[in-house]
Write a protein that holds these residues in place. Structure first.
Motif, PDB file in Angstrom:
ATOM      1  N   GLY A 132      32.911 -20.293  33.138  1.00  0.00           N
ATOM      2  CA  GLY A 132      34.184 -20.511  32.462  1.00  0.00           C
ATOM      3  C   GLY A 132      34.183 -21.770  31.620  1.00  0.00           C
ATOM      4  O   GLY A 132      35.229 -22.243  31.229  1.00  0.00           O
ATOM      5  N   GLY A 133      33.072 -22.360  31.389  1.00  0.00           N
ATOM      6  CA  GLY A 133      32.997 -23.540  30.545  1.00  0.00           C
ATOM      7  C   GLY A 133      33.392 -24.790  31.311  1.00  0.00           C
ATOM      8  O   GLY A 133      33.693 -24.754  32.503  1.00  0.00           O
ATOM      9  N   PRO A 134      33.436 -25.903  30.620  1.00  0.00           N
ATOM     10  CA  PRO A 134      33.801 -27.152  31.284  1.00  0.00           C
ATOM     11  C   PRO A 134      35.278 -27.162  31.670  1.00  0.00           C
ATOM     12  O   PRO A 134      36.132 -26.718  30.897  1.00  0.00           O
ATOM     13  CB  PRO A 134      33.491 -28.232  30.242  1.00  0.00           C
ATOM     14  CG  PRO A 134      33.520 -27.522  28.936  1.00  0.00           C
ATOM     15  CD  PRO A 134      33.087 -26.111  29.213  1.00  0.00           C
ATOM     16  N   LYS A 135      35.537 -27.637  32.853  1.00  0.00           N
ATOM     17  CA  LYS A 135      36.914 -27.679  33.336  1.00  0.00           C
ATOM     18  C   LYS A 135      37.537 -29.017  32.986  1.00  0.00           C
ATOM     19  O   LYS A 135      36.878 -30.044  32.988  1.00  0.00           O
ATOM     20  CB  LYS A 135      36.954 -27.471  34.846  1.00  0.00           C
ATOM     21  CG  LYS A 135      36.488 -26.093  35.245  1.00  0.00           C
ATOM     22  CD  LYS A 135      36.643 -25.869  36.710  1.00  0.00           C
ATOM     23  CE  LYS A 135      36.182 -24.462  37.053  1.00  0.00           C
ATOM     24  NZ  LYS A 135      36.357 -24.171  38.454  1.00  0.00           N
TER      25      LYS A 135
ATOM     26  N   ARG B 156      15.112 -17.593  25.260  1.00  0.00           N
ATOM     27  CA  ARG B 156      15.554 -16.987  26.518  1.00  0.00           C
ATOM     28  C   ARG B 156      16.300 -18.005  27.372  1.00  0.00           C
ATOM     29  O   ARG B 156      17.284 -17.674  28.042  1.00  0.00           O
ATOM     30  CB  ARG B 156      14.353 -16.434  27.293  1.00  0.00           C
ATOM     31  CG  ARG B 156      13.811 -15.162  26.683  1.00  0.00           C
ATOM     32  CD  ARG B 156      12.641 -14.619  27.470  1.00  0.00           C
ATOM     33  NE  ARG B 156      13.015 -14.389  28.853  1.00  0.00           N
ATOM     34  CZ  ARG B 156      12.142 -14.284  29.854  1.00  0.00           C
ATOM     35  NH1 ARG B 156      10.842 -14.394  29.612  1.00  0.00           N
ATOM     36  NH2 ARG B 156      12.547 -14.057  31.074  1.00  0.00           N
ATOM     37  N   MET B 157      15.840 -19.256  27.366  1.00  0.00           N
ATOM     38  CA  MET B 157      16.514 -20.301  28.144  1.00  0.00           C
ATOM     39  C   MET B 157      17.918 -20.569  27.583  1.00  0.00           C
ATOM     40  O   MET B 157      18.872 -20.717  28.345  1.00  0.00           O
ATOM     41  CB  MET B 157      15.696 -21.599  28.127  1.00  0.00           C
ATOM     42  CG  MET B 157      14.403 -21.513  28.900  1.00  0.00           C
ATOM     43  SD  MET B 157      14.684 -21.210  30.652  1.00  0.00           S
ATOM     44  CE  MET B 157      15.345 -22.751  31.144  1.00  0.00           C
ATOM     45  N   ARG B 158      18.046 -20.610  26.276  1.00  0.00           N
ATOM     46  CA  ARG B 158      19.364 -20.825  25.670  1.00  0.00           C
ATOM     47  C   ARG B 158      20.303 -19.662  25.965  1.00  0.00           C
ATOM     48  O   ARG B 158      21.489 -19.859  26.243  1.00  0.00           O
ATOM     49  CB  ARG B 158      19.231 -21.034  24.172  1.00  0.00           C
ATOM     50  CG  ARG B 158      18.829 -22.475  23.835  1.00  0.00           C
ATOM     51  CD  ARG B 158      18.774 -22.626  22.368  1.00  0.00           C
ATOM     52  NE  ARG B 158      17.389 -22.234  22.066  1.00  0.00           N
ATOM     53  CZ  ARG B 158      16.760 -22.497  20.952  1.00  0.00           C
ATOM     54  NH1 ARG B 158      17.369 -23.096  19.980  1.00  0.00           N
ATOM     55  NH2 ARG B 158      15.512 -22.138  20.768  1.00  0.00           N
ATOM     56  N   ASP B 159      19.773 -18.439  25.922  1.00  0.00           N
ATOM     57  CA  ASP B 159      20.593 -17.274  26.251  1.00  0.00           C
ATOM     58  C   ASP B 159      21.055 -17.330  27.703  1.00  0.00           C
ATOM     59  O   ASP B 159      22.211 -17.019  28.019  1.00  0.00           O
ATOM     60  CB  ASP B 159      19.815 -15.977  25.998  1.00  0.00           C
ATOM     61  CG  ASP B 159      19.574 -15.716  24.516  1.00  0.00           C
ATOM     62  OD1 ASP B 159      20.282 -16.332  23.682  1.00  0.00           O
ATOM     63  OD2 ASP B 159      18.664 -14.917  24.212  1.00  0.00           O
ATOM     64  N   LEU B 160      20.143 -17.719  28.592  1.00  0.00           N
ATOM     65  CA  LEU B 160      20.484 -17.822  30.011  1.00  0.00           C
ATOM     66  C   LEU B 160      21.551 -18.890  30.233  1.00  0.00           C
ATOM     67  O   LEU B 160      22.521 -18.683  30.979  1.00  0.00           O
ATOM     68  CB  LEU B 160      19.233 -18.124  30.841  1.00  0.00           C
ATOM     69  CG  LEU B 160      19.441 -18.292  32.336  1.00  0.00           C
ATOM     70  CD1 LEU B 160      19.974 -16.999  32.946  1.00  0.00           C
ATOM     71  CD2 LEU B 160      18.156 -18.720  33.011  1.00  0.00           C
ATOM     72  N   GLU B 161      21.399 -20.047  29.590  1.00  0.00           N
ATOM     73  CA  GLU B 161      22.397 -21.106  29.721  1.00  0.00           C
ATOM     74  C   GLU B 161      23.752 -20.658  29.180  1.00  0.00           C
ATOM     75  O   GLU B 161      24.800 -20.988  29.754  1.00  0.00           O
ATOM     76  CB  GLU B 161      21.919 -22.357  28.986  1.00  0.00           C
ATOM     77  CG  GLU B 161      20.777 -23.058  29.694  1.00  0.00           C
ATOM     78  CD  GLU B 161      20.190 -24.198  28.878  1.00  0.00           C
ATOM     79  OE1 GLU B 161      20.658 -24.427  27.732  1.00  0.00           O
ATOM     80  OE2 GLU B 161      19.279 -24.845  29.375  1.00  0.00           O
ATOM     81  N   ALA B 162      23.752 -19.918  28.092  1.00  0.00           N
ATOM     82  CA  ALA B 162      25.010 -19.417  27.529  1.00  0.00           C
ATOM     83  C   ALA B 162      25.677 -18.434  28.477  1.00  0.00           C
ATOM     84  O   ALA B 162      26.900 -18.464  28.670  1.00  0.00           O
ATOM     85  CB  ALA B 162      24.753 -18.760  26.172  1.00  0.00           C
TER      86      ALA B 162
END
Length: 109
Positions: A22-25, A9-15
């Protein structure tokens, strides 16, 4: 109650959070160059520091030898000349950087 969090659940939340953000800028060049105001203040500071150093050396020598205005005036003029020379060096550096294609010199140079 379990102390171990549900890792899936934590990995899903982080995703999901990364997807919303928008990912790393990518890093931009903004903020790495000096602005015109910063260059101006730098030049003023260089002039004033040269004059203050000259004044302090001249006053110290006059106080030491008892000849009050002689060294004060002389070293004030030397400090002014040193400040102007340093300012001209900064102006030359800015000019060279501008001619290379960058608007202003990078911080740390």
């Amino acid at each position: 109650m379990s102390e171990d969090p549900d890792h899936q659940r934590m990995r899903d939340l982080e995703a999901r959070i990364a997807k919303v953000k928008g990912g790393p800028k990518a890093r931009t060049e903004a903020g790495k160059a000096f602005s015109g105001g910063e260059i101006g203040w730098r030049m003023v500071t260089e002039l004033l520091s040269g004059m203050l150093i000259g004044l302090s050396i001249g006053y110290g020598l006059d106080w030491l030898f008892g000849t009050m205005p002689i060294f004060l005036v002389t070293f004030c003029l030397f400090g002014f000349a040193a400040g102007v020379k340093t300012m001209l060096g900064t102006a030359k550096m800015v000019q060279e950087q501008h001619e290379k294609g960058g608007d202003t010199p990078k911080k740390g140079n």
